[in-house]
Write an enzyme that holds these catalytic residues in place. Structure first.
Site, mmCIF file in Angstrom:
data_model
loop_
_atom_site.group_PDB
_atom_site.id
_atom_site.type_symbol
_atom_site.label_atom_id
_atom_site.label_comp_id
_atom_site.label_asym_id
_atom_site.label_seq_id
_atom_site.Cartn_x
_atom_site.Cartn_y
_atom_site.Cartn_z
ATOM 1 N N ASP A 21 71.892 0.125 56.322
ATOM 2 C CA ASP A 21 72.569 -0.849 55.464
ATOM 3 C C ASP A 21 71.533 -1.880 55.014
ATOM 4 O OD1 ASP A 21 74.448 -2.291 54.105
ATOM 5 O OD2 ASP A 21 75.602 -2.907 55.856
ATOM 6 N N ASP A 115 73.583 0.578 48.532
ATOM 7 C CA ASP A 115 72.828 -0.097 49.588
ATOM 8 C C ASP A 115 73.113 0.395 51.001
ATOM 9 O OD1 ASP A 115 75.369 -1.127 49.597
ATOM 10 O OD2 ASP A 115 74.761 -3.188 49.974
ATOM 11 N N GLU A 116 73.876 1.480 51.155
ATOM 12 C CA GLU A 116 74.091 1.984 52.513
ATOM 13 C C GLU A 116 74.361 3.479 52.495
ATOM 14 O OE1 GLU A 116 77.693 0.858 54.618
ATOM 15 O OE2 GLU A 116 78.595 0.140 52.741
#
Length: 367
Positions: A21, A115-116
């Site tokens: 993350d 983003d993860e």
């Protein structure tokens, strides 16, 4: 979902899962590219009275500023907050850099957003035996390539890996080993469980369920009675059990578009005029990608930020743009007259599939 073990004995784990993350991703990219923003409270998004925070730096979060918060509320919480316009093409490019690093280790990468992502490194391309070492190496490579920090969680299933990545944020790593999993899940407040939102957490609290242990104390029948098919999932995760696989291609749930008005409206014709280009955008994508969908959903956000949705499903997929338009107009007509002004409208199609196979990963289009 695959079959779940229905007793308190945790089966011998065989998988090594990492959840990566990125830390305050959008805001961190802006601070990286503009040194004068470093160390300052930054919000990505519209700074106007009707704007919404898309992302907040950790400096801003200390004041209680978070994503999806109205800009006026964010400014009230943090008078020195600096708003910057989003640059989604830049974020996508950085995300691609990060994804390339993941794929050096395993083809089993399941992105959740820019983003993860989850990675299954049980059998990895580097031949490394330690998932913790892989996570550390990936974090170091992300920093070297992007000058951005990432947090990582390592465990034997997706549920616990996701929880682990939140433990030492920002720029941290946390490992939940097999012996720790059931104990960790039992001690966790239900509102912290990934997959249990505010409404479900509130319902659980009303039933006297405040922690994983409280869920664990209930029978499967009790949980299924109150939470339907999700009760089986809750029964498992309260014991640290989650058999979901890391899937490189996630099933797309819907395709949609939405927009916020500059001025609230209570007029039907005005609202409809805003919906028509959204319908165009959705249908262009659907048509170009030969996607079929049976359910049309209208989203309405009012001036007090209350959100309602109205849906209509057919036995057959929506045949053409005219049919999508007709369904959407019928749904909008059902909302009017309105007591409060409308600030946002959205339209989406779900129950999707292509000619040969289901679509991959949920996609939301914005204007």
């Amino acid at each position: 979902m695959s079959q779940m073990v229905m007793d308190d004995e945790q089966p011998a784990p065989t998988r090594k899962i990492i959840h990566i993350d990125m830390d305050a991703f959008f805001a961190s990219v802006e601070q990286r590219d503009s040194p004068d923003l470093r160390g300052k409270p930054v919000a990505v998004g519209g700074g106007s009275e009707r704007g919404v925070v898309a992302a907040a730096s950790y400096e801003a979060r200390k004041f209680g500023v978070y994503s999806a918060m109205p800009s006026v509320t964010a400014r009230r919480k943090c008078p020195d907050l600096i708003f910057v316009k989003h640059r989604f093409e830049v974020y996508k490019a950085v995300s691609r850099q990060i994804r390339d690093i993941f794929e050096d280790y395993t083809p089993l990468v399941e992105p959740l957003s820019l983003d993860e992502a989850y990675l299954d490194v049980t059998e990895n391309l580097k031949g490394m035996s330690s998932a913790t070492e892989i996570a550390e190496e990936i974090r170091a490579r992300i920093w070297e390539a992007t000058q951005l920090t990432a947090s990582a969680g390592v465990s034997y299933n997706k549920f616990l890996a996701k929880l682990a990545s939140d433990q030492n944020k920002p720029n941290g790593l946390f490992v939940i080993k097999p012996a720790m999993g059931p104990v960790f899940a039992a001690a966790l407040p239900v509102k912290k469980f990934h997959g249990i939102g505010p409404a479900t957490a509130a319902k659980m609290n009303r039933l006297g369920l405040f922690s994983g242990q409280d869920i664990r104390n209930q029978t499967l029948d009790f949980l299924e009675q109150h939470f339907g098919v999700s009760g089986r999932y809750y029964y498992g995760i309260s014991r640290g059990i989650d058999h979901r696989q890391v899937k490189p291609n996630r099933e797309r749930k819907s395709i949609g578009a939405e927009n916020t008005f500059f001025t609230d409206t209570t007029d039907f014709d005005t609202a409809w005029s805003f919906l028509e280009p959204l319908i165009d955008k959705v249908w262009r994508y659907v048509d170009a990608n030969q996607i079929k969908g049976r359910t049309v959903t209208l989203k309405v956000k009012f001036s007090d930020f209350r959100i309602i949705t109205r849906s209509r499903s057919g036995l057959a997929p929506v045949a053409n743009r005219a049919e999508l338009t007709a369904f959407t107009r019928t749904l909008l007509e059902g909302v009017f007259p309105v007591a409060k002004g409308i600030r946002l409208l959205g339209v989406s199609m779900s129950s999707l599939g292509e000619k040969d196979h289901p679509q991959a990963e949920q996609l939301s289009l914005s204007l």
